[in-house]
Motif scaffolding. Structure first.
Motif, short mmCIF file in Angstrom:
data_model
loop_
_atom_site.label_atom_id
_atom_site.label_comp_id
_atom_site.label_asym_id
_atom_site.label_seq_id
_atom_site.Cartn_x
_atom_site.Cartn_y
_atom_site.Cartn_z
N UNK A 102 0.45 -4.57 14.02
CA UNK A 102 1.50 -4.96 13.16
C UNK A 102 1.23 -5.66 11.93
N UNK A 103 0.10 -6.75 11.88
CA UNK A 103 -0.30 -7.55 10.93
C UNK A 103 -0.91 -6.79 9.81
N UNK A 104 -1.78 -5.72 10.56
CA UNK A 104 -2.59 -5.07 9.66
C UNK A 104 -1.75 -4.07 8.84
N UNK A 105 -0.90 -3.60 9.56
CA UNK A 105 0.12 -2.45 8.85
C UNK A 105 1.09 -3.48 7.45
N UNK A 106 1.56 -4.49 7.95
CA UNK A 106 2.28 -5.31 7.02
C UNK A 106 1.26 -5.46 5.76
N UNK A 107 0.02 -5.90 5.87
CA UNK A 107 -0.83 -6.36 4.90
C UNK A 107 -1.08 -5.09 3.97
N UNK A 108 -1.30 -3.93 4.71
CA UNK A 108 -1.53 -2.59 4.06
C UNK A 108 -0.49 -2.57 3.04
N UNK A 109 0.72 -2.42 3.63
CA UNK A 109 1.98 -2.21 2.83
C UNK A 109 2.11 -2.98 1.91
N UNK A 110 1.80 -4.36 1.93
CA UNK A 110 2.18 -5.35 0.87
C UNK A 110 0.99 -5.07 -0.33
N UNK A 111 -0.04 -4.62 0.02
CA UNK A 111 -1.26 -4.49 -0.87
C UNK A 111 -0.87 -3.11 -1.66
N UNK A 112 -0.04 -2.08 -1.01
CA UNK A 112 0.23 -1.04 -1.84
C UNK A 112 1.36 -1.23 -2.80
N UNK A 113 2.26 -2.15 -2.16
CA UNK A 113 3.29 -2.73 -3.31
C UNK A 113 2.83 -3.59 -4.48
#
Length: 177
Positions: A61-72
């Motif tokens: 979950x944390x990995x997915x959130x961090x990756x999504x924020x980095x794409x943003x």
């Protein structure tokens, strides 16, 4: 006529942060996936001792959130969101604020204010763990429009000089908030 360029999202801090978030996001996601398949997918750490429930799920979950924020963040860097300029004109008696946003019909944000509708300029300096300083345009209808991003002025002396320069040029009262 004074024209100040405003830096947008395309700065070193955002680029650095987006890379760190992407690397951390991939690492956490791989750790979570590794715990599900009981196979070590990470080269730099042994994650076989992590159980899928609840640690593996949380890491995924944390990995997915961090990756999504980095794409943003990467998208805001590519489109340079927040960049633009402030234009102060004595001749036209206007202040024009232009910023770039995300693609679409509102990509370019253009705000224009007549000097007769401006009550004063106000500069704010907050020194704490998270210091903040900005210059606000106060209109007669009590709206407060920030002229610069909050992180633009880290040095209070520069902020004060800039606020004084603008208020002197436009002959507008200046207040310390």
């Amino acid at each position: 006529l004074i024209k100040d360029k405003i830096k947008g999202a395309r700065n070193f801090t955002n680029i650095f942060l987006s890379f760190i978030l992407m690397i951390a996001g991939i690492g956490f996601s791989l750790a979570g996936i590794s715990s599900y398949f009981n196979k070590n997918l990470l080269v730099i750490a042994d994650v076989n001792k992590i159980t899928f429930f609840p640690q593996g799920i949380l890491m995924l979950f944390y990995g997915t959130i961090a990756f999504t924020v980095s794409i943003y963040l990467f998208i805001t860097i590519i489109y340079n969101v927040g960049s633009g300029y402030n234009e102060y004109s004595k001749i036209d008696e206007t202040i024009n604020i232009v910023r770039l946003g995300f693609p679409g019909k509102n990509r370019k944000i253009f705000l224009s204010y007549k000097l007769k509708n401006i009550k004063m300029l106000k500069y704010i300096i907050k020194e704490s763990l998270n210091p903040r300083s900005t210059i606000l345009l106060i209109l007669k209808d009590k709206r407060e429009i920030p002229l610069y991003p909050a992180q633009n002025f880290l040095n209070p002396n520069k902020l004060e000089k800039k606020a004084l320069q603008i208020s002197t040029f436009l002959n507008i009262p200046l207040e310390n908030g």
